[in-house]
Each structure stands twice: as structure tokens, then as C-alpha cells.
Design a protein around this motif. Sequence first.
Motif, PDB file in Angstrom:
ATOM      1  N   ARG A 156       3.448   9.751  -8.988  1.00  0.00           N
ATOM      2  CA  ARG A 156       4.376   8.554  -9.200  1.00  0.00           C
ATOM      3  C   ARG A 156       3.417   7.141  -9.792  1.00  0.00           C
ATOM      4  NH1 ARG A 156       8.828  10.204  -5.455  1.00  0.00           N
ATOM      5  NH2 ARG A 156       7.426   9.468  -3.874  1.00  0.00           N
ATOM      6  N   GLY A 157       2.004   7.719  -9.017  1.00  0.00           N
ATOM      7  CA  GLY A 157       1.472   6.757  -9.261  1.00  0.00           C
ATOM      8  C   GLY A 157       0.703   5.749  -7.978  1.00  0.00           C
ATOM      9  N   THR A 158      -0.634   5.018  -7.951  1.00  0.00           N
ATOM     10  CA  THR A 158      -0.727   4.339  -6.898  1.00  0.00           C
ATOM     11  C   THR A 158      -0.324   2.864  -6.772  1.00  0.00           C
ATOM     12  OG1 THR A 158      -2.931   6.642  -6.456  1.00  0.00           O
ATOM     13  CG2 THR A 158      -2.874   4.124  -5.162  1.00  0.00           C
ATOM     14  N   GLY A 159      -0.722   2.580  -7.901  1.00  0.00           N
ATOM     15  CA  GLY A 159      -0.657   0.919  -8.269  1.00  0.00           C
ATOM     16  C   GLY A 159       0.614   1.229  -9.426  1.00  0.00           C
ATOM     17  N   PHE A 160       0.662   0.054 -10.105  1.00  0.00           N
ATOM     18  CA  PHE A 160       1.955  -0.176 -11.537  1.00  0.00           C
ATOM     19  C   PHE A 160       1.107  -0.227 -12.265  1.00  0.00           C
ATOM     20  CE2 PHE A 160       1.018  -4.279  -9.046  1.00  0.00           C
ATOM     21  CZ  PHE A 160       0.993  -5.797 -10.204  1.00  0.00           C
ATOM     22  N   TRP A 161       1.854  -0.606 -13.727  1.00  0.00           N
ATOM     23  CA  TRP A 161       1.090  -1.244 -14.870  1.00  0.00           C
ATOM     24  C   TRP A 161       2.576  -2.444 -14.956  1.00  0.00           C
ATOM     25  CZ3 TRP A 161       4.521  -1.874 -19.823  1.00  0.00           C
ATOM     26  CH2 TRP A 161       3.105  -2.120 -20.401  1.00  0.00           C
ATOM     27  N   GLY A 162       1.433  -3.409 -16.133  1.00  0.00           N
ATOM     28  CA  GLY A 162       2.230  -4.389 -16.389  1.00  0.00           C
ATOM     29  C   GLY A 162       3.234  -5.313 -15.521  1.00  0.00           C
ATOM     30  N   GLU A 165       2.673   5.849  -4.555  1.00  0.00           N
ATOM     31  CA  GLU A 165       2.146   7.571  -3.648  1.00  0.00           C
ATOM     32  C   GLU A 165       0.338   7.715  -3.935  1.00  0.00           C
ATOM     33  OE1 GLU A 165       2.875  12.015  -5.678  1.00  0.00           O
ATOM     34  OE2 GLU A 165       4.656  10.347  -5.468  1.00  0.00           O
ATOM     35  N   ILE A 166       0.458   7.729  -2.734  1.00  0.00           N
ATOM     36  CA  ILE A 166      -1.048   8.457  -1.914  1.00  0.00           C
ATOM     37  C   ILE A 166      -0.427   9.893  -1.670  1.00  0.00           C
ATOM     38  CG2 ILE A 166      -3.025   8.386  -1.009  1.00  0.00           C
ATOM     39  CD1 ILE A 166      -2.752   5.938  -0.567  1.00  0.00           C
ATOM     40  N   THR A 167      -1.073  10.592  -2.495  1.00  0.00           N
ATOM     41  CA  THR A 167      -0.588  12.411  -2.010  1.00  0.00           C
ATOM     42  C   THR A 167      -1.663  13.058  -1.670  1.00  0.00           C
ATOM     43  OG1 THR A 167       0.371  12.253  -4.725  1.00  0.00           O
ATOM     44  CG2 THR A 167       0.372  14.425  -3.598  1.00  0.00           C
ATOM     45  N   LEU A 168      -1.550  13.781  -0.447  1.00  0.00           N
ATOM     46  CA  LEU A 168      -2.051  14.704   0.140  1.00  0.00           C
ATOM     47  C   LEU A 168      -1.312  16.060  -0.334  1.00  0.00           C
ATOM     48  CD1 LEU A 168      -4.319  15.345   2.273  1.00  0.00           C
ATOM     49  CD2 LEU A 168      -2.736  15.157   3.658  1.00  0.00           C
ATOM     50  N   LEU A 169      -2.290  17.526  -0.670  1.00  0.00           N
ATOM     51  CA  LEU A 169      -1.957  18.455  -1.396  1.00  0.00           C
ATOM     52  C   LEU A 169      -2.627  19.176  -0.410  1.00  0.00           C
ATOM     53  CD1 LEU A 169      -2.783  16.880  -4.556  1.00  0.00           C
ATOM     54  CD2 LEU A 169      -0.791  18.322  -4.554  1.00  0.00           C
ATOM     55  N   LYS A 179      -6.789   3.560   3.784  1.00  0.00           N
ATOM     56  CA  LYS A 179      -5.740   4.788   3.671  1.00  0.00           C
ATOM     57  C   LYS A 179      -6.563   6.268   3.896  1.00  0.00           C
ATOM     58  CE  LYS A 179      -0.560   5.167   4.163  1.00  0.00           C
ATOM     59  NZ  LYS A 179       0.797   3.769   3.533  1.00  0.00           N
ATOM     60  N   VAL A 180      -6.585   6.412   2.394  1.00  0.00           N
ATOM     61  CA  VAL A 180      -7.357   7.830   1.398  1.00  0.00           C
ATOM     62  C   VAL A 180      -8.327   8.232   2.147  1.00  0.00           C
ATOM     63  CG1 VAL A 180      -8.969   9.026  -0.537  1.00  0.00           C
ATOM     64  CG2 VAL A 180      -6.868   7.613  -0.740  1.00  0.00           C
ATOM     65  N   ASN A 181      -9.085   7.223   2.957  1.00  0.00           N
ATOM     66  CA  ASN A 181     -10.165   7.564   4.186  1.00  0.00           C
ATOM     67  C   ASN A 181      -9.804   8.578   5.373  1.00  0.00           C
ATOM     68  OD1 ASN A 181     -12.868   7.439   2.531  1.00  0.00           O
ATOM     69  ND2 ASN A 181     -12.976   5.210   3.183  1.00  0.00           N
ATOM     70  N   ALA A 182      -8.675   7.872   5.677  1.00  0.00           N
ATOM     71  CA  ALA A 182      -7.876   8.190   6.931  1.00  0.00           C
ATOM     72  C   ALA A 182      -7.453   9.821   6.626  1.00  0.00           C
ATOM     73  CB  ALA A 182      -6.382   7.162   7.242  1.00  0.00           C
ATOM     74  N   LEU A 183      -7.131  10.310   5.397  1.00  0.00           N
ATOM     75  CA  LEU A 183      -7.020  11.941   5.245  1.00  0.00           C
ATOM     76  C   LEU A 183      -7.114  12.798   5.425  1.00  0.00           C
ATOM     77  CD1 LEU A 183      -4.447  10.767   2.290  1.00  0.00           C
ATOM     78  CD2 LEU A 183      -3.602  10.780   4.233  1.00  0.00           C
ATOM     79  N   VAL A 241       1.247  -0.936   0.098  1.00  0.00           N
ATOM     80  CA  VAL A 241      -0.071  -0.389  -0.223  1.00  0.00           C
ATOM     81  C   VAL A 241       1.124   1.019  -0.449  1.00  0.00           C
ATOM     82  CG1 VAL A 241      -1.656   1.360   1.030  1.00  0.00           C
ATOM     83  CG2 VAL A 241      -2.055  -0.674   1.530  1.00  0.00           C
ATOM     84  N   PRO A 242       0.462   2.389  -0.498  1.00  0.00           N
ATOM     85  CA  PRO A 242       1.894   3.483  -1.175  1.00  0.00           C
ATOM     86  C   PRO A 242       1.860   4.259   0.364  1.00  0.00           C
ATOM     87  CG  PRO A 242       0.242   3.041  -2.553  1.00  0.00           C
ATOM     88  CD  PRO A 242      -0.476   2.548  -2.022  1.00  0.00           C
TER      89      PRO A 242
END
Length: 406
Positions: A377-383, A393-397, A200-204, A155-156
Motif C-alpha cells: 500500500r506504499g510507505t508514503g503518500f502522493w499529493g 506500510e513497511i513490509t517484511l516478507l 524502522k527498516v534497520n530494526a527488521l 511512520v508506517p
Amino acid sequence: MTDTSDTRPADGAAAQAPRPRSRVLRLMRYLPLITPVLLWAVPCGMLLHTGQDWPLPVTLIGTVLFALGLVGMPYAMMRGHGRRQEDRSAIIGDTLLGGSWVLFTWTVLLGVPARIALTVAGVGEGQDRARIVTWAVLAVTALLLAWGYAEARRVPRVRRVEVRLPRLGAGLDGLRVALITDTHYGPLDRARWSARVCEKVNALDADLVCHTGDIADGTAERRRAQAAPLGTVRATHARVYVTGNHEYYSEAQGWVDLMDELGWEPLRNRHLLLERGGDTLVVAGVDDVTAESSGLAGHGAHLAGALRGADADHPVLLLAHQPKFVDEAAAGGVDLQLSGHTHGGQIWPFHYLVRLDQPALAGLTRHGDRTLLYTSRGTGFWGPPFRVFAPSEITLLVLRSPRRAA
């Protein structure tokens, strides 16, 4: 929060000339032919056939394994990502692609200099030096792949960034914007990972939550179970979403409809008004830049349509999947653009190839006099299920006003 626009493009937008293809995109059409040969033949030659004089069984078995990789990787990827859409084949092909890329990279970057250094230092005979380098390359590759796999599947971490916007009103100072992007739900079932990301997003405790596209690889019907946790995401004001280029490989309208069903606002060339403390922020979004060439009716990136009816005195937060849209955003007076797409390069040194096609790789950058761009940089990955020197990352601006109270 008020919705003041619609999904229709600005007048005359449909008649705009198609974007010229970049030199990188023109060259990329040859990559499927060249890449497999380079990725497998170069390590095979340097690690097995250049100065080591391995016992014959070792040489034969090693050569056969490299040959199987050369043939098997494109075959598995065609079955996995072509018409058949076989998830098991996609996992095999993607894993071989990532593994061969890391092995190729470190064969070249470590193998050649190490041989030269050992020769200059007078360490061992030619065959001994070659074997030392081979084992070193294999060890580094194995360690990086193990670490990269763990980085891709975790988890990022949350990356917190303060962004000062000169036109932001004092009532909006401290506005919390959570950004996720490039979740790329795909052949590897990541439903549990998806649920943990949403927790994790909800915790922000964010005021606004954004997803800037590339939700999945596959149709909404096929990846619904992995995307379903997105429906649990909470925000004080709104959850907003724009399409990425991968949606247009997988029935984009299905993803727009599913996100709407899950309670997200698809900002398809439209905007919302976020109001707090007597001040207003325009939250706008555009379709991905590849949408126009997809052939889907009504899909295309049109900033004029997204901002139609918005007060020019209000600051604008724009969601656009690809950083390259920032040139249009700057020309249109956007204050902050949020993007993804690059994955931060995902597996070094692919970073340098990404920079040939995009104006930014990751982080906060300035474009023109007013416009800031944040590239996740993205939350998941491709391929390939690896991230090497490009953490997710999960970003909090946190948006800051110059007029905030002391």
C-alpha cells in the motif's frame, strides 16, 4: 551475492510495439476538466442550496467559498505541479484536492441516504432534515480528514507476511525481505520522517531491502535532503531499487544515479544472485512500464533482459513498480513479484478506480500456476496529505521453503 547481468534490453526489445493505452487512461485525460466541477459543485448544491433555506449571509459566504475552491484548487495545482514547481502552491492544491474528494464522497454516500432515512422515519420537517444531514456530512468529513492526515504523516507500521515459494531451496528458508515503496518525498519536507522510516527498516534486520520506485515528486537534486536517509539503510546481502512512474516525471536518470550513490543497486533490467546455505535466489528488477514512452535512452521494462543468463532452475524474485507487470512476470516464470504504485487506494473510495487499471490493490495474490504478487500500500503518500482506509506500510516478507527443516 553475484551480479550476472547488465542493463541492456534483450535483443529486439527496442523494436517491441508500444503498449496499447487502457480505457481508463484514455478517460483520465478528461478528468482535469470534469473533476473540479463535480468535487465542488455537488457538495455546494446539496449542502447549501437543496432544502435548507439558510440565512442569506450563510448561503452567500458558503457559495463564495465553494467557488474559490473550484477556481483555486486547479490554479494552485498548476503552479505547484506545472512548470513553476512551487512547493507552497502544490501543498495548497493537493490539500484542497484531498479535502474536496472526501467532502464530495460523503455528501453523496451519506447525504442522500440520510435524507431518505430521516424522511421515512418522519424525523423533523424538510428544512430540519436537510440541515441535520449537512452538519452530519461536515462532521464526518472533518473527522476523516483529521484522521487521514495523521495516518499519512505517521511512520508506517510493519506488516509481516510469510510467503511460501515451492521452488525455494532449504538454505534460503526464512530469508527476510524488507519492502518500502512510494515514499514520494515532495513539497512537504519529510526528511525527519524519512530518517525514522529508515531506522524502522534497520530494526527488521533484513537480508534484502527493496524499494520499488516512486521515491519522490521532483528531481533528485531538489529532493536530495529527504532521500539522503536511504543511504543509512542496512541489509545483510543487498539493497535494491527499481524506477517508478514518477521518476519519469522528474529526470529518472538522476534518481538512478543518486540511489547508486547512496549504496543501492538499481536493478534496471538486470539481476543479482543471492546465495545462502548452498541455494540461490535470482533477484531481478525492471524499469517501470512507462519508461519506454519517456524517451530516455536505454530505459524500458524488459524482463528478458533482466533474466538473461539466470539459471531457469533457480527461483526468481522480481521487482516491478506496477502490479500490472505481473502478466509478463507469470509468462516469464517469475516466482514472486514485489510492487507498489496503488497506495492501496490512499483515500477511499478511490480504491475502486485503481482496480480498474491494476490487477491487485494490496496484499498477496496468485497469478497463474506459479507466480505470486505482493502489492504494498506504499510507505508514503502522493499529493493530498491524507490516507483514509488505506494505511501505509513497511513490509517484511519472510520467504519459506517447502523443504525447510522441521
